[in-house]
Design an enzyme around this catalytic site. Sequence first.
Site, short mmCIF file in Angstrom:
data_model
loop_
_atom_site.label_atom_id
_atom_site.label_comp_id
_atom_site.label_asym_id
_atom_site.label_seq_id
_atom_site.Cartn_x
_atom_site.Cartn_y
_atom_site.Cartn_z
CE LYS A 289 -1.75 2.79 2.87
NZ LYS A 289 -1.79 4.03 2.04
CD GLU B 241 13.71 0.83 9.44
OE1 GLU B 241 14.10 1.77 10.16
OE2 GLU B 241 14.31 -0.26 9.39
CB CYS C 213 13.70 9.32 8.79
SG CYS C 213 11.94 9.16 8.55
CD GLU D 50 11.00 12.75 11.39
OE1 GLU D 50 11.87 12.21 10.69
OE2 GLU D 50 9.96 12.17 11.74
#
Length: 457
Positions: free
Chosen positions: A157, A232, A264, A356
């Site tokens: 997906k 992840e 990331c 982040e």
Amino acid sequence: MSDPHELKVLNPATEQVVATVPAAGEADVDAAVVRATRAQTAWAALPPADRARQLRRFADTVDAHVEELALLEVREAGHTLGNARWEAGNARDLLLYAAGGAERLLGRQIPAPGGWDITFHEPLGVVGVIAPWNFPMPIAAWGSFPALAAGNAVVLKPAETTPLTALRLAELALEAGLPEHLFQVLPGHGHIAGRALVDHPGVAKIVFTGSTRTGREVMERCARQIKPVTLELGGKSPNIVFADADVEAALDPFSFLDNSGQDCCARTRILVQETVYEQAREFLAGALAAVVVGDPADEKTQMGPLISRAQVERVGSYVPEDAPALRGGVPDGPGFWFPPTVLTGERPDSAAAREEIFGPVAVLLPFTDEQDAVRLADDTPYGLSGSVWTRDLGRALRVSQAVRVGNLSVNSHSSVRYWTPFGGFKQSGLGRELGPDALTAFTETKNVFISTEGPAQ
């Protein structure tokens, strides 16, 4: 409100619709898993050399369409053309690497009293892969291709905003001769198709790349079925620059501007020894001003747009207009643009320094000595990647061992190679992808003991 039955794909540089694709629902996911289960049984029964041969043909087919795939990535994700070409090439190269692994998925012979003990690596069955929008093509490949090589089927997906390259890879797999339904791509909304894939009892494992918040939900839902996961997740990667380093090389702005900072592994915590802090500040001011931001299809462009208007707003929430900062420029007109930015007045415990941001924004922080550098580097919930810059080999090793991250580079900003394992510590995820052991993550180890003792007399 978005239509649950379709996905509109926008070009982030123009804000124009470039494609509309059907969005899968729960029934579509169920049907895909049923088809994949049948295909996987036949695929796993093939000799490993035959699976490897078919995957190599798939790699050759991808190679013949690298430019087409790259242009699709530019249109749907806003990546620069050079980056997109690398991404298509990475998918091709990983296929070749994984194909070799299919023929080297070796068990063990273990000495045991009274007989021989041997182990086998057997495929899991159907693997569900949920890929993100920031690197749609390579990250989809990292989860899918080693799983296929190990004898599994894959239902992938892609992210709602970036389904086009995944759909084309599935078409190329069929063109290359892979069995029908072995590698299926189901575009859809995360809360519908993604959740159905995670919850489906016919899916043996989930590989998810995305936010830590969503990864936590995926893990909780998989736990209900004792279903293994690879996660992840986010990162807030430090770039630790000691005074004895090549400071300008260490402060390459594309260590945090690559893919417009939507990475990331972006080195967004720039930690500079205080004796070279002003040198670093002056260098970054000039470097940001020189960055060419614009049309990602232009060969001269160095940084493109963000993925969406919502992402622009999210990144902007960390950068008040009056914040002390070094800034570059962006084009006028349509497009999801945000200027290259380095914040220079942040406290180490501020949101911008610890969370982040996922955009072209870094923070510049001074440190005093080795111990202080490690403390600052670890002062975040994440532990994915980072860099250490120094000419002192002993210091490089000490700091590399001390910092709690999964992927470190010394005098380099490289994080990802398909030859080496990739994954994070802390809230950056669970498990590892890529590298020589990638295929084993998609297998169960079966142990068989064979008695050599004769029947009792």
